[in-house]
Structure formats: structure tokens, C-alpha cells
Motif scaffolding. Structure first.
Motif, short mmCIF file in Angstrom:
data_model
loop_
_atom_site.label_atom_id
_atom_site.label_comp_id
_atom_site.label_asym_id
_atom_site.label_seq_id
_atom_site.Cartn_x
_atom_site.Cartn_y
_atom_site.Cartn_z
N TYR A 124 36.07 25.49 33.03
CA TYR A 124 35.95 24.67 34.23
C TYR A 124 34.57 24.72 34.89
CZ TYR A 124 40.92 25.07 33.47
OH TYR A 124 42.16 25.07 32.88
N MET A 125 33.74 25.64 34.47
CA MET A 125 32.39 25.75 35.04
C MET A 125 31.39 25.99 33.91
SD MET A 125 33.30 28.16 38.33
CE MET A 125 34.60 27.69 39.48
N PRO A 126 31.30 25.08 32.96
CA PRO A 126 30.52 25.33 31.75
C PRO A 126 29.02 25.46 31.98
CG PRO A 126 31.26 23.04 31.85
CD PRO A 126 31.97 23.77 32.94
N THR A 127 28.52 25.05 33.13
CA THR A 127 27.09 25.19 33.41
C THR A 127 26.72 26.62 33.79
OG1 THR A 127 27.37 24.55 35.73
CG2 THR A 127 26.89 22.79 34.14
N ILE A 128 27.72 27.45 34.07
CA ILE A 128 27.46 28.85 34.42
C ILE A 128 27.38 29.67 33.13
CG2 ILE A 128 28.35 30.90 35.60
CD1 ILE A 128 29.78 29.09 37.54
N PRO A 129 26.31 30.42 32.93
CA PRO A 129 26.23 31.28 31.75
C PRO A 129 27.39 32.27 31.71
CG PRO A 129 24.10 31.13 32.85
CD PRO A 129 25.10 30.51 33.77
N GLN A 130 27.99 32.43 30.55
CA GLN A 130 29.12 33.35 30.42
C GLN A 130 28.69 34.75 30.84
OE1 GLN A 130 31.89 31.76 29.49
NE2 GLN A 130 33.19 33.50 29.91
N GLY A 131 29.48 35.37 31.69
CA GLY A 131 29.19 36.72 32.16
C GLY A 131 28.37 36.77 33.44
N ASN A 132 27.94 35.61 33.93
CA ASN A 132 27.17 35.58 35.18
C ASN A 132 28.16 35.44 36.34
OD1 ASN A 132 25.45 35.11 37.35
ND2 ASN A 132 23.99 33.96 36.10
N TYR A 133 28.70 36.56 36.75
CA TYR A 133 29.77 36.55 37.76
C TYR A 133 29.23 36.32 39.17
CZ TYR A 133 32.05 38.47 33.69
OH TYR A 133 32.53 38.65 32.41
N LEU A 134 27.99 36.61 39.39
CA LEU A 134 27.38 36.33 40.69
C LEU A 134 27.24 34.82 40.87
CD1 LEU A 134 26.17 37.56 43.26
CD2 LEU A 134 23.95 37.58 42.11
N LYS A 135 26.83 34.13 39.80
CA LYS A 135 26.73 32.68 39.85
C LYS A 135 28.11 32.05 40.02
CE LYS A 135 24.77 28.64 39.44
NZ LYS A 135 23.96 28.07 40.53
N PHE A 136 29.11 32.67 39.43
CA PHE A 136 30.48 32.20 39.59
C PHE A 136 30.88 32.26 41.06
CE2 PHE A 136 34.97 33.59 39.99
CZ PHE A 136 35.61 32.46 39.51
N LEU A 137 30.59 33.38 41.71
CA LEU A 137 30.90 33.54 43.13
C LEU A 137 30.17 32.48 43.96
CD1 LEU A 137 32.04 35.07 45.61
CD2 LEU A 137 30.03 36.56 45.47
N THR A 138 28.91 32.29 43.69
CA THR A 138 28.11 31.32 44.44
C THR A 138 28.67 29.91 44.28
OG1 THR A 138 26.12 32.66 44.14
CG2 THR A 138 25.79 30.36 44.76
N THR A 139 29.06 29.57 43.06
CA THR A 139 29.61 28.24 42.79
C THR A 139 30.91 28.01 43.54
OG1 THR A 139 28.59 28.18 40.59
CG2 THR A 139 30.43 26.68 40.99
N VAL A 140 31.81 28.99 43.49
CA VAL A 140 33.08 28.87 44.20
C VAL A 140 32.82 28.74 45.71
CG1 VAL A 140 35.28 29.98 44.76
CG2 VAL A 140 34.36 30.14 42.44
N LEU A 141 31.89 29.53 46.20
CA LEU A 141 31.58 29.48 47.64
C LEU A 141 31.05 28.10 48.05
CD1 LEU A 141 30.04 32.15 49.87
CD2 LEU A 141 28.88 29.95 49.78
N GLU A 142 30.12 27.56 47.28
CA GLU A 142 29.54 26.26 47.62
C GLU A 142 30.60 25.15 47.54
OE1 GLU A 142 26.34 25.99 44.86
OE2 GLU A 142 24.95 27.14 46.11
N GLN A 143 31.43 25.21 46.51
CA GLN A 143 32.47 24.20 46.36
C GLN A 143 33.53 24.34 47.45
OE1 GLN A 143 33.89 24.70 42.34
NE2 GLN A 143 32.17 23.58 41.44
#
Length: 358
Positions: free
Chosen positions: A75-94
């Protein structure tokens, strides 16, 4: 919600049965037999913040990693696998974008805990929700929320609090340095939300681009609406139906009548005219933009209640009508108008209460 452009799960089907079920709607011991119905809802995924919290609490780090990796991959293929900080940032912005849309449409979710917040920032778990009638920032749709934790005004704060819980749940996957960065990310939520909020309300006022004093303009309007308990949906809709340089109000502008006598109304209109001129948008274009973002109809609780009362008598006409009208909430519908869907809510609407068992 989908027709309003708000990310949401979708209702695919509803099955109604002749069987009855006993329900205690307001948890006061007054049981009632009600018809049974099951709604089938679809979403890309039903993983929530709570889905991660429970894994962290139980120290199931392997499963935690699998769930987050799965969510990123699918569901978030633009995020590099294992980049959990970017995952958090993406969820926060959305999430900031989602709650901004809720606020812009007067939508209030009655139980906004972490189990009811999607990792994909879509609206899920429709329980005791409600759209504002009059603009009351303290509006609480859930009758059992005595403290007003999940009021309309508190929703951005609750989103931020839930984002902090998401950061806590991700801690086993973050390094010490990343955990510090995660805390800083949570600290930026208010700024991100305010940017989203003003961007949406700018469009609700028909402005084509950012302008000086636009925040003051929005605040002036909301203050007047709150003090005069003006209707939230129809005030914005009717502002898009008048000319600012020659304001003539008829009976159809009933929501605007409530604020025109406010001491700040002249200041608001003067500021509005100046900003419109500075942005270079014509009054006709302003109205066109406003009518494209400010709905004529939303699912007010009194409309849902009226449909329920009919459905309990095996009459589903109003149910089907609401489905049709709310799929095109910006378009005028003759039958909806005849039933008062764009009129002031009936007096009995004030006594409606909903709960998790509604």
C-alpha cells in the motif's frame, strides 16, 4: 463520504432480515427488539494502529515487522522496505490530510481510539458519528462520551495523540536515533495539520491561491458561525450563491441570515472582497469553486433517523433516496428539496442521541 472526496471504506452490500435482535441502545437497561441487518464493508486493508500496538505490547516483534512490511509493500510502495521512520511520517501526513477533510465537512467520529484508526488513513468503523448541524465546536455525537474527548474540535488533537501511539508501537523496529526523529515527526503534526486545514478552507471560500489575512478571514467566519449557531454546511454553500459586491438575501439563504446581524459581518465581507480582488478571481469563478467543494447535502442524523423509522416498517424508499442524493451531494435534487434536506433541521433533531449500539 466517498462522494465528498474523503478517504473511506466502502459499503458493498446490506442484508436485512426479518429476525429481531435485542439491543440496549443507550446502555440504560431499556432493552428493545430491533430488525437485524448486516452491512458488508470493503477496504484495501483493515490494519489499524491498534493492530501494531497489541503486537508491541505482547513483544511479538517478528509479527510486528511482518505486518508493517506487508503494509509498506502493498500500500505504500514508494517507501523503501524497512524504512519505518518514513512509514511513520507517511501515515502522519496522510492522517493530517484526513482529519482536515473531516473538519472541513463538519464530520465527527464518535470513538476515535487507536483501534478505529486505519494505517492507510481512511475512515473506518462508522459507529456513533455525526455531521454538524449548527456550528458547535463542542459537538459530540456519542452520548456516552461525557467528557467530550472525541468532540469535533478535539479531533486533530486525538489524531496527534494516536500518531504518538503509533510511534510507540514502532519503537522495536527503530534505532535509538530513529526514535528521536520519530518524536520530532510527531511534534510537526500541528504544523502539517494547519497547512492542510487552511488549504481546504481556502477552497471552501472559493479562493484560488494563498492570500494575506486568509487565516483571519476563516477565523472571523467561524467565530460568527459559532456565536450565532449558524448551520455549518449551508453557510458555506450559501456563501457560494451570493455576490459579495451586492448581497441580497432571500428565504433560501436562511443560514446566512443568522450571521448577517453579527457585529463582525461587515468586517468579514470587506476583508473577503479585498482578498478576492487581490487573488484576481472573479465573483463568478469564486461561486463555481465553492459549489464544487461545499456540498448541498450531508447525512445529517435526522435524515438517517427518518430513514430508519421507515425501514422498520419495511419501507425503504427514503433509504434508497438518501443513497442516491448523497452519491451526488453537490447537485440539487427535487425530491430531496421537497423533504427539506437543505432546510433547517426539524426541531425534533435536537433530541437525537446515538451510541455504539445505534
Amino acid at each position: 463520504m466517498h462522494a465528498l472526496g474523503i478517504p473511506t471504506s466502502r459499503a458493498a452490500a446490506i442484508v436485512v432480515s426479518k429476525d429481531k435482535v435485542v439491543r440496549d441502545q443507550f446502555y440504560n437497561g431499556r432493552m428493545k427488539y430491533e430488525p437485524t441487518a448486516v452491512v458488508l464493508r470493503l477496504a484495501p486493508t483493515w490494519f489499524r494502529i491498534g493492530s501494531l500496538e497489541i503486537l508491541t505490547r505482547e513483544k511479538e516483534v517478528t509479527n510486528l515487522k511482518q505486518v508493517v512490511d506487508f503494509t509498506i509493500e502493498h500500500y505504500m510502495p514508494t517507501i523503501p522496505q524497512g524504512n519505518y521512520l518514513k512509514f511513520l511520517t507517511t501515515v502522519l501526513e496522510q492522517s493530517a490530510a484526513l482529519v482536515s477533510l473531516w473538519m472541513a465537512h463538519g464530520f465527527t467520529h464518535g470513538v476515535l481510539n487507536t483501534d478505529n484508526m486505519s494505517l492507510l488513513s481512511i475512515t473506518i468503523d462508522y459507529g456513533p458519528f455525526g455531521f454538524l448541524d449548527s456550528y458547535n465546536p463542542s459537538f459530540v455525537p456519542n452520548h456516552s462520551d461525557d467528557e467530550g474527548r472525541y468532540s469535533y474540535l478535539n479531533q486533530p488533537k486525538i489524531f496527534k495523540w494516536n500518531m504518538a501511539r503509533l510511534a510507540d508501537a514502532l519503537q522495536p523496529l527503530l534505532s535509538a536515533e530513529e526514535q528521536k526523529e520519530a518524536a520530532a515527526t510527531i511534534g510537526r503534526f500541528d504544523e502539517i495539520y494547519q497547512q492542510q486545514f487552511i488549504s481546504i478552507f481556502r477552497r471552501k471560500l472559493g479562493l484560488s491561491k494563498a492570500a494575506k489575512d486568509e487565516v483571519k478571514l476563516v477565523q472571523l467566519l467561524l467565530d460568527m458561525m459559532q456565536q450565532r449557531r449558524a448551520d455549518f454546511t449551508q453557510t458555506f454553500r450559501q456563501l457560494g450563491a451570493i455576490h459579495l459586491d451586492n448581497i441580497e438575501l432571500g428565504e433560501e439563504h436562511w443560514a446566512l441570515h443568522s450571521i448577517t446581524t453579527h457585529p463582525s459581518f461587515s468586517e468579514f465581507i470587506s476583508l473577503y472582497q479585498r482578498i478576492v480582488q487581490e487573488t484576481g478571481i472573479s465573483d463568478e469563478e469564486r461561486c463555481r469553486v465553492m459549489n464544487g467543494v461545499n456540498p448541498r447535502y450531508v447525512l445529517r442524523n435526522w435524515m438517517a433517523e427518518a430513514a430508519i423509522r421507515q425501514a422498520e416498517k419495511d419501507d425503504f424508499h427514503l433509504t434508497h433516496l438518501l443513497s442516491k442524493v448523497l452519491s451526488k451531494p453537490y447537485d440539487k435534487d427535487d425530491e430531496a428539496e421537497s423533504l427539506g434536506f437543505s432546510n433547517p433541521p426539524p426541531d425534533w433533531a435536537c433530541s437525537l442521541r446515538v451510541s455504539c449500539s445505534s
